[in-house]
Every structure is written in C-alpha cells, then in structure tokens.
Design a protein around this motif. Structure first.
Motif, PDB file in Angstrom:
ATOM      1  N   ALA A  79     -25.048   1.782 -29.279  1.00 45.71           N
ATOM      2  CA  ALA A  79     -23.764   2.268 -28.771  1.00 45.71           C
ATOM      3  C   ALA A  79     -23.722   2.356 -27.242  1.00 45.71           C
ATOM      4  O   ALA A  79     -22.661   2.638 -26.672  1.00 45.71           O
ATOM      5  N   ALA A  80     -24.841   2.107 -26.571  1.00 47.02           N
ATOM      6  CA  ALA A  80     -24.865   2.209 -25.111  1.00 47.02           C
ATOM      7  C   ALA A  80     -24.017   1.116 -24.475  1.00 47.02           C
ATOM      8  O   ALA A  80     -23.995  -0.030 -24.937  1.00 47.02           O
ATOM      9  N   GLU A  81     -23.317   1.468 -23.400  1.00 47.37           N
ATOM     10  CA  GLU A  81     -22.529   0.467 -22.675  1.00 47.37           C
ATOM     11  C   GLU A  81     -23.445  -0.424 -21.844  1.00 47.37           C
ATOM     12  O   GLU A  81     -24.437   0.032 -21.263  1.00 47.37           O
ATOM     13  N   ASP A  87     -30.261   1.877 -27.688  1.00 37.97           N
ATOM     14  CA  ASP A  87     -29.130   2.468 -28.391  1.00 37.97           C
ATOM     15  C   ASP A  87     -28.032   1.423 -28.560  1.00 37.97           C
ATOM     16  O   ASP A  87     -27.470   0.952 -27.567  1.00 37.97           O
ATOM     17  N   THR A 101     -20.617  -2.800 -25.556  1.00 43.77           N
ATOM     18  CA  THR A 101     -21.823  -2.067 -25.906  1.00 43.77           C
ATOM     19  C   THR A 101     -22.962  -3.035 -26.233  1.00 43.77           C
ATOM     20  O   THR A 101     -22.748  -4.249 -26.356  1.00 43.77           O
ATOM     21  N   VAL A 102     -24.140  -2.474 -26.392  1.00 44.83           N
ATOM     22  CA  VAL A 102     -25.288  -3.282 -26.808  1.00 44.83           C
ATOM     23  C   VAL A 102     -25.008  -3.929 -28.163  1.00 44.83           C
ATOM     24  O   VAL A 102     -25.369  -5.085 -28.395  1.00 44.83           O
ATOM     25  N   ASP A 124     -22.069  -4.874 -29.264  1.00 46.81           N
ATOM     26  CA  ASP A 124     -21.159  -5.996 -29.008  1.00 46.81           C
ATOM     27  C   ASP A 124     -21.943  -7.214 -28.523  1.00 46.81           C
ATOM     28  O   ASP A 124     -21.684  -8.355 -28.941  1.00 46.81           O
TER      29      ASP A 124
END
Length: 366
Positions: free
Chosen positions: A34-36, A32, A3-4, A6
């Motif tokens: 949480a976005a991949e 976001d 994710t972003v 990470d």
C-alpha cells in the motif's frame, strides 16, 4: 500517487507470475504493497550497494531481475548478503520487486530485448510452453453474444499471438425446463423451453481463468450458465524459453562475434569453432545450456547464452557457433524493459532510474 501494488500489477501484466519456473521466487520480495511510490531504481540484482544508491537518489522501490530471496529463510540476522539486503531494505522502508523467469518466458521479455539489440528479425520463442491455455465454450442467446464476448475479451480471453478479440460462434437450439423456484430469463418454471443460442468459443491463459469466468457470469443473462472449460495441451507461442530469429544479412562467424563484443560490451566471447555463415541465431539470456539441443533442432547457425560449462561446448559438435557471453552481459538490457514499461504506464511524478552501481561480480584480466 501509484502504490507498490499498482506497480506490481503493471509488471505482472507484462510478465505474469504464473509464467515463472517452479524453482523461482518472482514478485514482491519485501515492502508494503500500500506504500506510495516515490521513486524506482532499476537493477539486475538488488544488493546492499544498490540499496545505498536507492537511498541516495530518493527511491523507495527497487525493481530487479534477480530475486533477493531465492530459497526459504529460517532467520534474519544479517549472516549473509541476502539477509543484509533485506534488513537494510526494511530499515530504509524500501520495497524490492523481482521479475525473473516470468520475464524470461514472455515474448516481450529479456530474450526479445537481447535479440533486438543484436539486430535479429522475425523473433519468436525458441521453446514454447504447453499446458498454459484453456478453451471456454459458453452457450448464450444470440442477442447477448456481443456484450458477453466484450466482457470475456476485457478479462483476458480471446488473444492468439498478435491477434486480439478472437472467437468462434456456431448457432443451435438450446432446450431446458426451469425448475421450481428458479427465475428464468426465458420461459416459466416447470414448462419446457427452447431458445436459439450461439455456441461461443474463446481461448484464455489459465492464470486468467477466475477473472474470465467471473466476467462470463456477470455478462450472461442466464442465472445458470451452461459452459465447458477445457484445458489444452497446445503450445503457447507467446510464452516459453529462449528466442530465435534471423540476421538481415549473413555474417561470418568472426564478424558475428565482433557484433557480440560491440553490442554487449564484452571483451571476451567464449565460443566453439564453426566456419559456416551465420544467419539464424538462437539465444537465451542468463544460463541457457538447457536449450542447446533445441537450438540445434531449430536449425540455428549460432546460439548465444551465458554460464556454459566446459563439456557443454562439446555438445555443439561443429554444428553451430556456440557463444558464452556471460550471465550478466546477456541480461544487461533488462532494465530498459522495466524503464519503458513503468514510464509508459505511470504518468505520475516519480522518478524511474537505471542503477549506476555495477552488480556484475565477474572481472576480466588480459
């Protein structure tokens, strides 16, 4: 898929946000967490043209050196390029992350990369920062020292330069009387007790304080841990401004300037007059006039940076070769740092691309 968030954690492990200057605004600019991550485009600056390239090349994250949002915004209407960039990013669902002075200030950051490109050896921070370290002193039963230290080291304590898992231990006798209602690891409530303990000392960066103390409490056998946390004024040799190193062989000033033009791809180097051989070189990517005095004091034969003003050249006073190579040019290799970090950290199948769009606003005529 990572994710972003990470991706941000990976970048902040290299360049913690705590190391940015007070005026800076590094970190996630928009998007976001949480976005991949489907693709990352790397650029020195994030502009509408960079976002167009990100869309064209299938990237939903832009990692830039310079923040888009540098000052607080009161509205978002597209009235200037900053607002236009943010609006375009939000509409395209593209996250923007910036690592700026925090990446300038770490040993493996912008200035080290520039020094390596110029062939400098024995690179070290030119102006280390003080007040970033603390010492943790904790008392623990001798048989529990190893697992405690392992937990502290994993949480970020015990690193001194290139040395890891550093600590100091001294033996002693701890005394205590457990109170009524306590659940002591040793002894009985209301009865004096003594235990052979070790005094364990480790250094830690202040921004890791919470994680280190949490690890200490989880690994320690006592329900009440005796410890001291002491803020230090020691300079942090791995964090600070600029870099200094030595050339393998001395160069004449003319040959050194020729190396600058070749390595940086610059047609022009603004410089002072200086006739001595160049061996020790100080540098600072971006605008680095504030380090000129430090470079002189460190015995540099040359100081390389960008954005120097006319009167700042007088400050060299024929004591070193002062070179202005341009802001963009001095930071142009920053993308390699981002690329190498992300490709080595994440094995997932997403692209990490260097932007092809030139964001340098400066042009040269001859």
């Amino acid at each position: 898929m990572p994710t972003v968030a990470d991706l941000a954690r990976a970048l902040e492990n290299l360049a913690p946000l705590a190391y940015q200057e007070s005026y800076d605004n590094a970190g996630l600019q928009c998007g976001d967490p949480a976005a991949e991550v489907r693709g990352v485009l790397i650029a020195l600056d994030c502009t509408p043209a960079i976002l167009d390239e990100a869309i064209r090349r299938g990237c939903n994250v832009v990692v830039a050196h310079h923040p888009v949002v540098f000052r607080p915004l009161k509205r978002l209407t597209g009235a200037n390029e900053v607002e236009q960039t943010l609006i375009k990013a939000i509409k395209a669902d593209i996250a923007i992350y910036a690592a700026h002075t925090n990446l300038d200030n770490v040993h493996l950051g912008v200035n080290r990369k520039l020094g390596e490109k110029l062939g400098l050896q024995n690179l070290r921070i030119l102006e280390p920062k003080a007040g970033l370290l603390a010492k943790l002193v904790v008392f623990v039963p001798a048989g529990h020292a190893e697992p405690l230290l392992q937990a502290l080291h994993q949480a970020g304590a015990g690193q001194i330069g290139q040395y890891h898992d550093c600590s100091f231990r001294s033996a002693g006798m701890g005394t205590f009387t457990p109170g009524v209602g306590s659940n002591p690891y040793l002894g009985q409530p209301g009865e004096p007790e003594q235990a052979e303990e070790l005094r364990v000392e480790v250094l830690l960066p202040l921004h890791r304080q919470r994680a280190v103390l949490q690890a200490m409490r989880q690994a320690h056998p006592y329900e009440e841990v005796a410890y001291d946390l002491i803020r230090l004024e020691n300079e942090h040799q791995e964090v600070g401004s600029g870099m200094i190193g030595e050339l393998a062989e001395p160069l004449s000033p003319a040959d050194f300037r020729a190396r600058l033009r070749q390595v940086l791809g610059v047609p022009v180097v603004k410089h002072t007059e200086f006739e001595q051989p160049i061996r020790k070189v100080a540098l600072c990517g971006g605008a680095g006039s504030f380090l000129l005095g430090r470079a002189r004091a460190a015995g540099a034969d040359a100081y390389v940076t960008g954005d120097l003003k006319y009167h700042e050249f007088f400050g060299a006073e024929s004591r070193l070769l002062l070179c202005d190579v341009g802001h963009f040019e001095s930071e142009q290799f920053t993308g390699e740092i981002f690329r190498d970090l992300l490709t080595s950290t994440f094995t997932s199948n997403f692209a990490v691309l260097i932007a092809q769009t030139l964001t340098n606003p400066v042009r040269y005529d001859f």
